[in-house]
Design an enzyme around this catalytic site. Structure first.
Site, PDB file in Angstrom:
ATOM      1  N   SER A 159       0.833  -1.197   0.000  1.00 22.45           N
ATOM      2  CA  SER A 159       0.000   0.000   0.000  1.00 22.45           C
ATOM      3  C   SER A 159       0.863   1.241   0.000  1.00 22.45           C
ATOM      4  O   SER A 159       2.006   1.228   0.472  1.00 22.45           O
ATOM      5  CB  SER A 159      -0.931   0.015   1.224  1.00 22.45           C
ATOM      6  OG  SER A 159      -0.180   0.003   2.417  1.00 22.45           O
ATOM      7  N   GLY A 161       2.613   2.770  -2.097  1.00 20.03           N
ATOM      8  CA  GLY A 161       3.894   2.782  -2.764  1.00 20.03           C
ATOM      9  C   GLY A 161       5.039   2.135  -2.002  1.00 20.03           C
ATOM     10  O   GLY A 161       6.188   2.219  -2.427  1.00 20.03           O
ATOM     11  N   GLU A 265      -5.178   5.423 -12.040  1.00 19.88           N
ATOM     12  CA  GLU A 265      -3.874   6.050 -12.253  1.00 19.88           C
ATOM     13  C   GLU A 265      -3.389   5.757 -13.671  1.00 19.88           C
ATOM     14  O   GLU A 265      -3.390   4.595 -14.116  1.00 19.88           O
ATOM     15  CB  GLU A 265      -2.857   5.535 -11.245  1.00 19.88           C
ATOM     16  CG  GLU A 265      -3.186   5.909  -9.795  1.00 19.88           C
ATOM     17  CD  GLU A 265      -2.129   5.416  -8.839  1.00 19.88           C
ATOM     18  OE1 GLU A 265      -0.955   5.803  -8.993  1.00 19.88           O
ATOM     19  OE2 GLU A 265      -2.481   4.638  -7.937  1.00 19.88           O
ATOM     20  N   GLU A 277      -2.577   1.755 -12.509  1.00 19.13           N
ATOM     21  CA  GLU A 277      -3.247   1.044 -11.420  1.00 19.13           C
ATOM     22  C   GLU A 277      -4.633   1.633 -11.216  1.00 19.13           C
ATOM     23  O   GLU A 277      -4.966   2.685 -11.769  1.00 19.13           O
ATOM     24  CB  GLU A 277      -2.445   1.159 -10.114  1.00 19.13           C
ATOM     25  CG  GLU A 277      -1.077   0.509 -10.147  1.00 19.13           C
ATOM     26  CD  GLU A 277      -0.357   0.578  -8.810  1.00 19.13           C
ATOM     27  OE1 GLU A 277      -1.004   0.919  -7.807  1.00 19.13           O
ATOM     28  OE2 GLU A 277       0.847   0.290  -8.768  1.00 19.13           O
ATOM     29  N   ASP A 284      -5.683   9.050  -2.524  1.00 19.02           N
ATOM     30  CA  ASP A 284      -4.999  10.082  -1.738  1.00 19.02           C
ATOM     31  C   ASP A 284      -4.749  11.349  -2.557  1.00 19.02           C
ATOM     32  O   ASP A 284      -4.886  12.461  -2.037  1.00 19.02           O
ATOM     33  CB  ASP A 284      -3.704   9.559  -1.116  1.00 19.02           C
ATOM     34  CG  ASP A 284      -2.775   8.863  -2.095  1.00 19.02           C
ATOM     35  OD1 ASP A 284      -3.043   8.913  -3.317  1.00 19.02           O
ATOM     36  OD2 ASP A 284      -1.775   8.264  -1.647  1.00 19.02           O
ATOM     37  N   THR A 285      -4.427  11.213  -3.841  1.00 15.45           N
ATOM     38  CA  THR A 285      -4.229  12.405  -4.668  1.00 15.45           C
ATOM     39  C   THR A 285      -5.516  13.205  -4.815  1.00 15.45           C
ATOM     40  O   THR A 285      -5.475  14.399  -5.103  1.00 15.45           O
ATOM     41  CB  THR A 285      -3.712  12.028  -6.071  1.00 15.45           C
ATOM     42  OG1 THR A 285      -4.686  11.213  -6.735  1.00 15.45           O
ATOM     43  CG2 THR A 285      -2.398  11.272  -5.985  1.00 15.45           C
ATOM     44  N   ARG A 360       2.245  10.068   6.758  1.00 20.15           N
ATOM     45  CA  ARG A 360       1.455  11.229   6.362  1.00 20.15           C
ATOM     46  C   ARG A 360       0.536  11.638   7.509  1.00 20.15           C
ATOM     47  O   ARG A 360      -0.294  10.864   7.967  1.00 20.15           O
ATOM     48  CB  ARG A 360       0.637  10.883   5.109  1.00 20.15           C
ATOM     49  CG  ARG A 360       0.016  12.073   4.439  1.00 20.15           C
ATOM     50  CD  ARG A 360      -0.441  11.714   3.026  1.00 20.15           C
ATOM     51  NE  ARG A 360      -1.388  10.627   3.017  1.00 20.15           N
ATOM     52  CZ  ARG A 360      -1.481   9.718   2.043  1.00 20.15           C
ATOM     53  NH1 ARG A 360      -0.644   9.756   1.025  1.00 20.15           N
ATOM     54  NH2 ARG A 360      -2.386   8.773   2.094  1.00 20.15           N
TER      55      ARG A 360
END
Length: 389
Positions: A159, A161, A265, A277, A284-285, A360
């Site tokens: 997850s 990245g 993505e 993906e 999140d983006t 984050r």
């Protein structure tokens, strides 16, 4: 549709399996419609648990524990919000009549890079980079030579990245192997991908309510170590590339089926678009939509789950900048300048109970009526003033 009050015998219930910062916003949007919310995660006081009507802390990879909480609460909708989850429990719940969003098969395909890549490339016929799957270091060396350098190496299951790296030469392969193997999730198999020299990458948020498919304006983003750090909306791109992006997003989401929002993505080079993906949940983006749209991706997700109309207003251009902790502590404190809060900017602090390096912890959001570049610069300035303990 008819709406209910929470904590009643006939309440509409949404259960989140995974309760991070994205789930927190989903819970808030659901509660605005009087929906009862249940937040489940593997640690106490996860962000969404802080605002839900009920919360549970369980082993998310344990089939019996997931099924126990589902059968106890009997949710109307089950929203898996993380990849690290026992997929067998979702299939069992679906067979028992529970409504998994978008559906258990879609979650299964998208949580595993091997499954989704083969589904996209082979079954859907979508354009992708060249790829191979490997389970040994020797196979990794062979695959890298076949595909060519540089190449991207990732665990098939991880997850945010984690474990992703770029090997520029054969000398980088041992380090890439170790990074992938140390990633959280299942690192028993790796994917080796051709590195596409793309111009930029985007997220095409795609919402489906069972009748209509709606696309948000494309979101540009920058990743670091496979994890997003900046995003902006809209991404300046040609009409041809935008249409191709929507076509790819529609095809993959129709193939997966179900309702909800999907974060698709894509890599873009000129007018060519390549599938990368897809996440069957808020992305999140897409946090940037909290400042650019009348209905954020989280509000659209809830609407789509309920089968409600998906119309919304675009306010203008915006950007987000993620803030990551610089240290480890059980008492996170973030020092944020008061000037971060203006008519065109604000901050969302996630309230995570513990920080570690790179986790984050908050996001800065900035708005500009006409320029994504100006909004991005403002978001970067805001986040540059953050300090933690």
């Amino acid at each position: 549709m008819k709406f209910t009050a929470p904590l009643k015998s006939d309440s509409i219930k949404i259960m989140l399996l995974g309760s991070g910062e994205l789930g927190k916003e989903v819970i808030i949007e659901a509660q605005r419609l009087g929906i009862e919310t249940i937040a489940v995660d593997s640690y106490n006081n996860a962000p969404a648990q802080l605002v839900a009507n009920k919360s549970y802390t369980i082993n998310m990879k344990n089939e019996n524990e997931i099924l126990d909480v589902i059968r106890r609460e009997k949710p109307t909708y089950i929203l898996p919000e993380v990849e690290a989850i026992n997929i067998k429990a979702l299939f069992t719940a679906e067979n028992e009549g529970y409504h998994v969003i978008p559906n258990a098969d879609a979650v299964n395909k998208t949580m595993n890079r091997k499954n989704i890549r083969e589904f996209a490339a082979v079954e859907m016929g979508l354009p992708t980079s060249k790829y191979e799957f490997v389970t040994t270091f020797e196979a990794l060396e062979k695959a890298a030579l076949n595909i060519g350098f540089p190449c991207v190496i990732k665990p098939v299951m991880s997850s945010s990245g984690h474990g992703q790296s770029i090997a520029k030469t054969a000398a980088d392969l041992p380090k890439s192997w170790e990074l992938a193997k140390e990633a959280r999730g299942d690192a028993s198999e790796l994917i080796v991908e051709e590195f596409i020299s793309f111009d930029y990458e985007i997220t095409m948020l795609t919402a489906r309510n069972g009748k209509d498919t709606v696309f948000c304006e494309p979101i540009g983003h920058i990743q670091q170590d496979g994890d997003y750090i900046f995003s902006w909306q809209p991404m300046n791109m040609s009409d041809i590339a935008k249409q191709k992006s929507q076509d790819v997003a529609k095809k993959i989401t129709e193939g997966l089926g179900g309702r909800g929002i999907f974060g698709v993505e894509l890599f873009v080079k000129g007018d060519d678009v390549y599938f990368s993906e897809v996440s069957p949940r808020p992305h999140d983006t897409g946090m940037v939509t909290m400042i650019t749209q009348s209905q954020s991706e989280f509000a659209l997700h809830v609407r789509a789950v309920l089968g409600l109309p998906l119309e919304y207003i675009d306010y203008g251009c915006g950007a987000s900048a993620a803030y990551k902790a610089s240290g480890d502590t059980f008492n996170p404190i973030i020092d944020i300048f008061d000037s971060s809060f203006t008519k065109n900017s604000f901050v969302r602090v996630f309230g995570k109970p513990q920080s570690h390096v790179g986790r984050r912890m908050a996001v800065a959001l900035a708005f500009d009526k006409d320029s994504s570049d100006i909004a991005l610069q403002k978001a970067k300035e805001i986040i540059g003033n953050f300090k933690d303990n």
